[in-house]
Design an enzyme around this catalytic site. Structure first.
Site, PDB file in Angstrom:
ATOM      1  N   CYS A  62       5.996  -7.518   6.282  1.00  0.00           N
ATOM      2  CA  CYS A  62       5.761  -8.514   7.337  1.00  0.00           C
ATOM      3  C   CYS A  62       5.354  -9.857   6.749  1.00  0.00           C
ATOM      4  CB  CYS A  62       4.683  -8.023   8.304  1.00  0.00           C
ATOM      5  SG  CYS A  62       5.222  -6.725   9.438  1.00  0.00           S
ATOM      6  N   ARG A  88       0.835  -1.207   0.000  1.00  0.00           N
ATOM      7  CA  ARG A  88       0.000   0.000   0.000  1.00  0.00           C
ATOM      8  C   ARG A  88       0.864   1.249   0.000  1.00  0.00           C
ATOM      9  NH1 ARG A  88      -1.517   3.311   3.905  1.00  0.00           N
ATOM     10  NH2 ARG A  88      -0.699   1.930   5.538  1.00  0.00           N
ATOM     11  N   HIS A 111       2.315 -10.126  15.190  1.00  0.00           N
ATOM     12  CA  HIS A 111       2.156  -8.682  15.056  1.00  0.00           C
ATOM     13  C   HIS A 111       1.882  -8.061  16.423  1.00  0.00           C
ATOM     14  CE1 HIS A 111       1.446  -8.643  10.533  1.00  0.00           C
ATOM     15  NE2 HIS A 111       2.204  -7.576  10.753  1.00  0.00           N
TER      16      HIS A 111
END
Length: 213
Positions: free
Chosen positions: A144, A91, A166
């Site tokens: 990630c 993104r 996370h």
């Protein structure tokens, strides 16, 4: 002495700190169980270099278990990831300005890899310790997820268990962005409990951890 490799990411985007690294660095050198040692290492938030850095760490340390961590913006608890997918779809640009869209993490690789950690037992242990935690069904499509996939790909077929966690924003970040957060001390303790549970658990707990949507 068996080693658990625990990784965190450098800061990315506009943040001066990354909670994943701030938390795992406090566990570096900690010993637990039958003389098991945690070794914490930082990884770059960059698609083109994170895999090589991971490979170097695996070659150097020959860890008996690997748990990678990263920041999950907007997450309210510590999320133990279930699955990594073979897709990069960024993104925002990474720290080297790269922004791959709809590319494969590993060309010709499986569509996905599951964590080989006892994810339900880890979540259960953290909750019993008073730390908010849950199973997550997606690690996103940024660095990630790429790291999680490359980690599972590298260790597929070996006896070394591995996976990804996370963590939320730190409180000061949460205030700045209007997002959920968790104190650093709670994150450190949660990761410590999760690592110990992962090491000590042979068969995963049977707990509800799914989502409706």
């Amino acid at each position: 002495m068996p080693t658990v490799l625990l990784t965190g990411f450098e800061p990315f985007d506009t943040d001066p700190v990354n909670p994943s690294w701030e938390a795992v660095r406090q566990l570096d050198g900690m010993k637990f169980g039958d003389h098991v040692k945690i070794v914490a290492r930082q990884l770059p938030c960059a698609f083109s270099t994170v895999g090589q850095c991971l490979a170097q760490m695996l070659d150097e340390l020959h860890p008996a278990m690997v748990i990678a961590t990263g920041l999950g913006p907007g997450r309210s608890d510590i999320c133990v990831e279930r699955v990594a997918i073979n897709v990069n779809d960024a993104r925002i640009p990474d720290n080297l300005g790269e922004q791959p869209v709809d590319t494969a993490v590993a060309v010709g690789g499986p569509a996905a890899y599951f964590s080989t950690l006892p994810i339900k037992a880890m979540v259960k242990a953290m909750r019993e310790a008073g730390i908010a935690a849950s199973v997550s069904q997606t690690a996103g499509t940024f660095v990630c997820n790429q790291l999680f996939y490359l980690l599972q790909h590298a260790l597929a077929g070996t006896a070394v268990r591995s996976g990804f966690i996370h963590v939320p924003y730190l409180p000061e970040q949460g205030v700045a962005y209007g997002k959920p957060s968790m104190a650093l001390a709670a994150q450190v303790e949660g990761l410590r409990v999760a690592v110990c549970a992962a090491w000590e658990t042979e068969l995963d707990a049977v707990e509800v951890g799914g989502q409706v949507s």
